[in-house]
Design a protein around this motif. Structure first.
Motif, short mmCIF file in Angstrom:
data_model
loop_
_atom_site.label_atom_id
_atom_site.label_comp_id
_atom_site.label_asym_id
_atom_site.label_seq_id
_atom_site.Cartn_x
_atom_site.Cartn_y
_atom_site.Cartn_z
N GLY A 68 0.00 3.96 -9.12
CA GLY A 68 0.03 2.98 -8.05
C GLY A 68 -0.29 1.58 -8.55
O GLY A 68 0.37 0.60 -8.15
N ALA A 69 -1.28 1.46 -9.42
CA ALA A 69 -1.64 0.16 -9.98
C ALA A 69 -0.49 -0.42 -10.80
O ALA A 69 -0.18 -1.61 -10.70
CB ALA A 69 -2.90 0.29 -10.83
N SER A 100 -6.86 7.62 -0.32
CA SER A 100 -7.00 6.17 -0.20
C SER A 100 -7.29 5.49 -1.54
O SER A 100 -7.17 4.27 -1.65
CB SER A 100 -8.12 5.83 0.79
OG SER A 100 -9.36 6.38 0.34
N ARG A 101 -7.63 6.26 -2.55
CA ARG A 101 -7.93 5.68 -3.85
C ARG A 101 -6.65 5.29 -4.58
O ARG A 101 -5.62 5.93 -4.43
CB ARG A 101 -8.73 6.67 -4.71
CG ARG A 101 -10.13 6.94 -4.19
CD ARG A 101 -10.77 8.08 -4.93
NE ARG A 101 -10.09 9.35 -4.69
CZ ARG A 101 -10.48 10.52 -5.18
NH1 ARG A 101 -11.57 10.57 -5.95
NH2 ARG A 101 -9.81 11.62 -4.91
N LEU A 102 -6.73 4.21 -5.36
CA LEU A 102 -5.59 3.72 -6.13
C LEU A 102 -5.61 4.33 -7.51
O LEU A 102 -6.59 4.23 -8.23
CB LEU A 102 -5.64 2.19 -6.23
CG LEU A 102 -4.50 1.52 -7.02
CD1 LEU A 102 -3.17 1.76 -6.34
CD2 LEU A 102 -4.78 0.02 -7.16
N LEU A 113 2.30 -1.58 -8.42
CA LEU A 113 1.94 -2.84 -7.75
C LEU A 113 2.10 -4.03 -8.69
O LEU A 113 2.65 -5.07 -8.31
CB LEU A 113 0.51 -2.77 -7.23
CG LEU A 113 0.29 -2.10 -5.87
CD1 LEU A 113 -1.20 -2.07 -5.54
CD2 LEU A 113 1.06 -2.83 -4.78
N ASP A 131 1.70 6.87 -6.80
CA ASP A 131 0.68 7.86 -7.18
C ASP A 131 1.14 9.27 -6.85
O ASP A 131 0.97 10.20 -7.66
CB ASP A 131 -0.64 7.56 -6.46
CG ASP A 131 -1.41 6.42 -7.10
OD1 ASP A 131 -1.24 6.20 -8.31
OD2 ASP A 131 -2.18 5.74 -6.39
N ALA A 152 2.22 1.76 -3.51
CA ALA A 152 1.21 2.27 -4.43
C ALA A 152 0.93 3.76 -4.17
O ALA A 152 0.85 4.56 -5.12
CB ALA A 152 -0.08 1.46 -4.30
N ASP A 153 0.79 4.13 -2.90
CA ASP A 153 0.55 5.54 -2.57
C ASP A 153 1.72 6.41 -2.99
O ASP A 153 1.54 7.53 -3.48
CB ASP A 153 0.30 5.69 -1.07
CG ASP A 153 -1.06 5.15 -0.65
OD1 ASP A 153 -1.93 4.99 -1.53
OD2 ASP A 153 -1.25 4.88 0.55
N ASP A 178 0.83 -1.20 0.00
CA ASP A 178 0.00 0.00 0.00
C ASP A 178 0.87 1.26 0.00
O ASP A 178 0.57 2.23 -0.70
CB ASP A 178 -0.92 -0.01 1.23
CG ASP A 178 -1.79 1.22 1.31
OD1 ASP A 178 -2.68 1.38 0.44
OD2 ASP A 178 -1.60 2.04 2.24
#
Length: 264
Positions: free
Chosen positions: A115-116, A109-111, A119, A91, A87-88, A84
């Motif tokens: 971030g995707a 909190s959104r991906l 990951l 972003d 990913a943060d 997490d």
């Protein structure tokens, strides 16, 4: 003193894993600073669980499935805590151009797309690299990688200030003393030294020296690169950035081992 240290260890265990620990009365955020020296030991525990999952799965399943199960085990055990953070961070650094903007995005909190992508790349790369290694080596590698990569995050805490995020931040260890850093070094390096010791029993010294160079150099380069980005754009580190450091250096460690194994 032993009771306090046990409390600090349990605090680190509860903070970084899903393993149940007792509720702490009179919790202070400063307690996390005292527990920081045990972060590499938490990595040992997570690595041991991943190694156990791999060894049991490998009895009945092909190696690539056993690797997948071991990865799923460590992710579940930590609640994807470090993933997490990666990913943060991706972003934030990918979409932000100023410190406050980066920190704001990291707290969302959104991906996002960055971030995707990060990951997918990190998980797919770990899977591919681990499957290149021999099955006998993977359990030891998992333990060492999870320990030493968390030590890498501790060293960020020791060399950079805490960049207080905008808005309300989650509790985070923001300082580690020099004395505690020595213990963290011991806990983080012991599994790695264990691999070196075992290899010395069956391999020429020159091959073991090559292993040390090929694993530590990629990790050091990755550590310096990510630390420089944190210092440049954030003037310090955040919890998400520490999680990203753990993921990046873990991947670099696997890469170094693969470089060694294919050239041994």
């Amino acid at each position: 003193m032993l009771v306090k240290e046990w409390r600090y260890f349990l605090l680190a265990l509860g903070f970084f894993t899903r393993i149940p620990v007792p509720q702490f009365a009179n919790f202070q955020e400063d307690d996390l600073n005292h527990s920081a020296k045990y972060f590499p030991l938490i990595g040992v525990i997570v690595g041991l669980c991943g190694a156990a999952a791999f060894m049991i799965s490998a009895i009945f399943l092909p190696q690539h499935i056993a690797v997948l199960i071991s990865m799923a085990t460590t992710i579940y055990l930590t609640g994807a805590f470090h993933e997490d953070g990666l990913a943060d961070s991706a972003d934030g650094f990918g979409g932000g151009w100023q410190r406050e903007q980066i920190l704001t995005i990291m707290q969302d909190s959104r991906l996002g797309t960055y971030g995707a992508a990060a990951l997918f790349f990190i998980l797919f790369s770990k899977f591919q690299l681990l499957n290149v290694l021999s099955a006998d080596l993977i359990p030891l590698v998992l333990i060492a990688a999870h320990a030493i990569s968390r030590l890498a995050a501790v060293w960020v805490m020791a060399t950079l200030p805490y960049a207080k995020p905008v808005g309300k931040a989650k509790p985070l260890a923001t300082h580690i003393s020099g004395r505690a850093l020595w213990l963290a070094n011991l806990l983080g390096l012991l599994p790695y030294l264990g691999i070196i010791g075992l290899l010395l029993l069956n391999h020429p010294v020159i091959l073991v020296v090559k292993l040390v160079a090929l694993t530590l150099v990629p990790m050091l380069l990755a550590w310096l690169w990510w630390r420089k980005k944190m210092n440049r754009w954030l003037n310090g580190y955040t919890g998400d950035a520490l999680g990203a450091m753990q993921q990046i250096t873990e991947l670099a460690f696997y890469l170094g081992l693969v470089l060694w194994s294919v050239n041994a």
